[in-house]
Design an enzyme around this catalytic site. Structure first.
Site, PDB file in Angstrom:
ATOM      1  N   ASP A   1       5.859   1.252  -4.810  1.00 52.67           N
ATOM      2  CA  ASP A   1       4.888   1.363  -5.898  1.00 52.67           C
ATOM      3  C   ASP A   1       4.041   2.630  -5.794  1.00 52.67           C
ATOM      4  O   ASP A   1       3.639   3.200  -6.810  1.00 52.67           O
ATOM      5  CB  ASP A   1       3.987   0.128  -5.915  1.00 52.67           C
ATOM      6  CG  ASP A   1       4.702  -1.111  -6.446  1.00 52.67           C
ATOM      7  OD1 ASP A   1       5.849  -0.978  -6.928  1.00 52.67           O
ATOM      8  OD2 ASP A   1       4.117  -2.203  -6.380  1.00 52.67           O
TER       9      ASP A   1
ATOM     10  N   LEU B   1      -6.633  -7.720  -5.564  1.00 52.00           N
ATOM     11  CA  LEU B   1      -6.199  -9.057  -5.143  1.00 52.00           C
ATOM     12  C   LEU B   1      -6.675  -9.369  -3.734  1.00 52.00           C
ATOM     13  O   LEU B   1      -7.154 -10.470  -3.453  1.00 52.00           O
ATOM     14  CB  LEU B   1      -4.678  -9.155  -5.234  1.00 52.00           C
ATOM     15  CG  LEU B   1      -4.055 -10.505  -4.875  1.00 52.00           C
ATOM     16  CD1 LEU B   1      -4.510 -11.586  -5.838  1.00 52.00           C
ATOM     17  CD2 LEU B   1      -2.529 -10.394  -4.862  1.00 52.00           C
TER      18      LEU B   1
END
Length: 298
Positions: free
Chosen positions: A80, A199
């Protein structure tokens, strides 16, 4: 089926793998994919930094501007972080991106390497899902002028110094005072970034279709300071009131050192990144796989 994409760029993860067995592995992967693309009728170019750093010299190379103006698809082979870096750079050109995962989690580089051939053949023929993601524009304002500006796809993070205590931050949304936050820092995250730092700091997962951001305090002094979801049309301003050695990070890939009185202003960019996914792709499938939901369920 032949490809509807004629000019395809390849970019690979190379920053930590430019030498030794890892570099040879990356070079082998990209060479294999390049030959596969040529078999599908594509003209292949390699992003110049990728080619230079892994020694893939037998292909046409282009810089990002060249890819943006010449290519109609970019395949990103890596994790990513690789996708975040090239996605911000190519956003202004609207070149769609497909991610082949050579990293660990792979929320946005979501095609496993061992499945790329079967997955790409129908995608190259035009069978895919389009997924547009908004970018964030961050600026550091000092004495009324911009001293630093950067785009972010995941998040803009204001952090305390590594050896200092908490920072004190004055937060405004659309010019309205929200709160003084005393914490280790503050995260402004897009839905794309909701599976990243946000998160781990206790923020919610956000579906990428939501036109919102989440503001998440990092280890707040007052436990009632909780994450809050905001419209991504809002302007968020964070002023450094107290604390030493604070910094602003943009996707953890660009950083600005901050002084007392600096204002970090975050707005929605006009630019978007376009991802292509296999036909039938679902965000929930990605979450279930990457978050290991339902493991052990018969």
């Amino acid at each position: 089926m032949k490809s509807k994409f004629r000019h395809v760029a390849l970019i690979g993860k190379y920053l930590a793998t430019h030498s030794g067995a890892a570099g040879a592995s990356t070079r082998s992967y990209l060479d294999e994919i390049a030959h596969f693309l040529m078999d599908q009728g594509c003209e292949v170019v390699i992003e110049v930094e990728t080619a230079t750093n892994i020694g893939l010299t037998n292909y046409t190379t282009m810089d990002v501007k060249g890819i943006g103006t010449h290519c109609d698809l970019c395949l990103v082979v890596g994790g990513d972080g690789t996708m975040l870096g090239i996605g911000r750079q190519l956003a202004q050109y609207r070149v769609p991106l497909i991610g082949i995962n050579q990293g660990r989690l792979g929320f946005i580089t979501d095609i496993p390497f061992d499945q790329y051939k079967a997955t790409l053949i129908p995608m190259l023929a035009g069978e895919y899902e389009v997924d547009d993601r908004c970018l964030m524009q961050g600026q550091v304002m000092r004495d009324g002028r911009s001293v630093f500006s950067a785009l972010a796809m995941n998040d803009v993070v204001v952090n305390r110094g590594a050896t200092s205590g908490m920072v004190e931050l004055r937060v405004e949304v659309d010019g309205h005072f929200v709160a003084i936050q005393r914490a280790d820092g503050l995260i402004i995250s897009s839905p794309t970034g909701s599976t990243a730092y946000s998160l781990s700091a206790g923020g919610p997962l956000m579906h990428p279709s939501i036109a919102g951001w989440v503001m998440v305090p990092i280890a707040p002094h007052t436990l009632s300071n909780r994450p809050i979801v905001l419209a991504n049309s809002a302007e968020i301003a964070i002023e450094i009131v107290a604390g030493r050695d604070a910094s602003a990070n943009f996707d953890m890939q660009s950083m600005a050192s901050l002084m007392h009185g600096d204002r970090i202003v975050v707005t929605r960019s006009k630019l978007q990144v376009r991802f292509l996914h296999p036909k039938g792709w679902s965000y929930f499938d990605t979450l279930r796989q990457k978050m290991h939901w339902n493991e052990g369920v018969a």
